[in-house]
Design an enzyme around this catalytic site. Structure first.
Site, PDB file in Angstrom:
ATOM      1  N   HIS A  77       0.808  -0.990   0.047  1.00  0.00           N
ATOM      2  CA  HIS A  77       0.033  -0.071   0.029  1.00  0.00           C
ATOM      3  C   HIS A  77       0.868   1.191  -0.198  1.00  0.00           C
ATOM      4  CE1 HIS A  77      -3.101  -2.856   1.283  1.00  0.00           C
ATOM      5  NE2 HIS A  77      -2.332  -3.125   2.123  1.00  0.00           N
ATOM      6  N   SER A 118      15.147  21.241 -15.420  1.00  0.00           N
ATOM      7  CA  SER A 118      14.031  21.944 -15.524  1.00  0.00           C
ATOM      8  C   SER A 118      14.359  23.299 -16.150  1.00  0.00           C
ATOM      9  CB  SER A 118      13.399  22.145 -14.079  1.00  0.00           C
ATOM     10  OG  SER A 118      12.468  23.198 -14.091  1.00  0.00           O
ATOM     11  N   LYS A 122      16.322  21.268 -10.201  1.00  0.00           N
ATOM     12  CA  LYS A 122      15.695  19.886 -10.707  1.00  0.00           C
ATOM     13  C   LYS A 122      16.707  18.937 -11.105  1.00  0.00           C
ATOM     14  CE  LYS A 122      11.804  18.840 -10.005  1.00  0.00           C
ATOM     15  NZ  LYS A 122      10.750  19.368 -10.780  1.00  0.00           N
ATOM     16  N   GLU A 128      10.414   7.958 -16.833  1.00  0.00           N
ATOM     17  CA  GLU A 128       8.986   8.328 -16.837  1.00  0.00           C
ATOM     18  C   GLU A 128       8.530   8.000 -18.183  1.00  0.00           C
ATOM     19  OE1 GLU A 128       8.205  12.275 -14.439  1.00  0.00           O
ATOM     20  OE2 GLU A 128       9.704  12.340 -15.589  1.00  0.00           O
TER      21      GLU A 128
END
Ligand code: ARG
Length: 458
Positions: A156, A277, A283, A290
């Site tokens: 979970h 970024s 970043k 992804e």
């Protein structure tokens, strides 16, 4: 360029219809298989005396020239040809003259295209298997470099228990192994030779299908001519195998994305596989992972597409079937690309060992071990759960580690809780005491690493 069926019509096809129906822009990828199939077919026709030996020799010599062009990368498909079968046939005419017109004897594009697709699938399945194995090796390498590291594991997405990092990596290797065997299966389903089925009913010419199967490396001939020209199950299965790989790689990517977040901070993805970024200078984004996660949707979508394409089709061949190709090619290409990229990510991935060591000190990871301690002393599982539940709640309420409870305090929860229970509140002990096969026990995991090492490097 001439079509293979022009004579029936008194007018030329509409350019818009051509644009809509031509498949050459994608099925040119089948060129080498089309030629290989045709060489075998010409041999068989000559052996059976369906065409003269001299014509077959001319046809085969021409086809070999085309094959060489394909292999050398000199082959440029003709965008004016309806499909790759037409393109090759037209070219052969230039190379073999009138003899070329005999090649298509006892054959239809309906059985020809199935042959091409099966040869393609067989080849690509082998390539994909190699790439799966390559990724397994890289994952095993990462596990081996961090053999003794213990990490938190989740259910979970809540911290659950601790495991060896290698155990987690071996889970990926098992998933990928199933993917590999799914490819073996998919390839096996391609192992029936379709030629001789012709349009749909077979032929009255004396072909030798077993000979063709032998020449082309198939273990059997397809038993039913109608089935074989309309069967695309093998493509569904091939895309299915790719979709399962894509789903697995997406889940692995998701783990790594989480682990690379500042909140988890367990891994450092190599800078070469991250992006920055345009606005936030701090970043370091895991875009490559992804996009592995994102690319899986393409393959899963293609799997749905092929099912929908097939489900309403009457037997036998329908032109709809032409659209199996973009679905198959994109699935195979995407799965391949994802496998290779993820392999590189693992090859360069760094584990933040100190952070892992800190994280696994959280004592709530060890409550099940303490329960097992009580069960071994005869307490029922239910009772043990209650005892530990009360203990954890009190400790959380008072901000106190369980290991700091005194013997007197422990006895208040259960008279069976002695001081030695505190030994269990330790990550190394937690993995060590696991004794079931398949568990995260270091001895067991070590043996698994060795077994996989042997298997993958054999
Ligand atoms: N380009 C076609 C396909 O991929 C080849 C088969 C054409 N057969 C036909 N009867 N029109 O399906």
């Amino acid at each position: 360029m001439s079509k293979l069926w022009g004579a029936r019509f008194d007018k030329k096809s509409d350019p818009l219809a051509d644009l809509f129906t031509f498949s050459i822009s994608y099925d040119h990828r089948l060129a080498r298989y089309d030629v290989i199939g045709s060489i075998a077919h010409a041999r068989m026709l000559a052996k059976q005396r369906i065409i003269p030996q001299s014509d077959a020799a001319r046809i085969i010599a021409g086809l070999k020239k085309i094959l060489k062009q394909i292999k050398d990368g000199r082959f440029k498909f003709d965008p004016q040809a309806e499909d790759i079968h037409t393109d090759i046939q037209n070219r052969l005419k230039g190379l073999a003259g009138a003899a070329a017109e005999k090649l298509h004897t006892a054959r239809s594009r309906n059985d020809q295209v199935v042959l091409d697709m099966k040869l393609y699938c067989r080849h690509e399945a082998a390539q994909l298997m190699a790439s799966v194995k390559f990724l397994q090796k890289e994952i095993l390498g990462f596990a081996g470099r961090n053999k003794d590291v213990i990490i938190p594991a989740y259910t979970h997405l809540q911290a659950a228990q601790v495991v060896l990092l290698a155990h987690h990596m071996l889970a990926y290797i098992e998933m990928l192994e199933r993917d590999r065997t799914r490819l073996v299966d998919a390839a096996q389903r391609c192992d029936t030779m379709p030629l001789g089925s012709c349009a749909l009913s077979g032929t009255s010419l004396k072909t030798d299908r077993a000979y063709l199967a032998k020449l082309l490396g198939f273990s059997r001939v397809a038993a039913n001519s109608m089935d074989v020209v309309s069967d695309r199950d093998f493509i569904v299965e091939m895309i299915g195998a790719c979709a399962m790989i894509a789903t697995h790689l997406s889940r692995i990517a998701e783990d790594l994305i989480l682990w690379a977040s500042r909140e988890f901070d367990l891994v450092d993805i190599d800078g070469g596989f991250c992006t920055g970024s345009s606005i936030m200078p701090h970043k370091k984004n895991p875009d490559v992972l992804e996009l592995i996660r994102g690319s899986s949707s393409k393959v899963i979508g293609r799997l749905a597409e092929i099912h929908v394409l097939l489900k309403g089709l009457p037997l036998t061949y329908n032109r709809d079937l032409q659209l199996d190709k973009p679905a198959l090619f994109e699935s195979v290409d995407t799965a391949q690309f994802m496998l290779l990229v993820l392999s590189r990510v693992f090859a360069t991935l760094k584990l933040k060992k100190e952070n892992a060591a800190q994280r696994v000190l959280d004592e709530s990871f060890f409550t099940v071990d303490a329960m097992d301690y009580l069960v071994k002393k005869g307490v029922s599982y239910r009772q043990a759960h209650d005892i530990l539940g009360r203990m954890v709640r009190d400790c959380l309420d008072h901000g106190k580690p369980i290991s700091s409870l005194s013997t007197d305090e422990l006895i208040r929860y259960s008279p069976l809780l002695e001081g030695d229970v505190k030994k269990l509140f330790n990550p190394r002990m937690s993995v060590k005491i696991k004794s079931s096969s398949g568990s995260t026990n270091p001895g067991f995991v070590g043996r698994q690493l060795k077994t996989w090492g042997k298997k993958l490097h054999a």
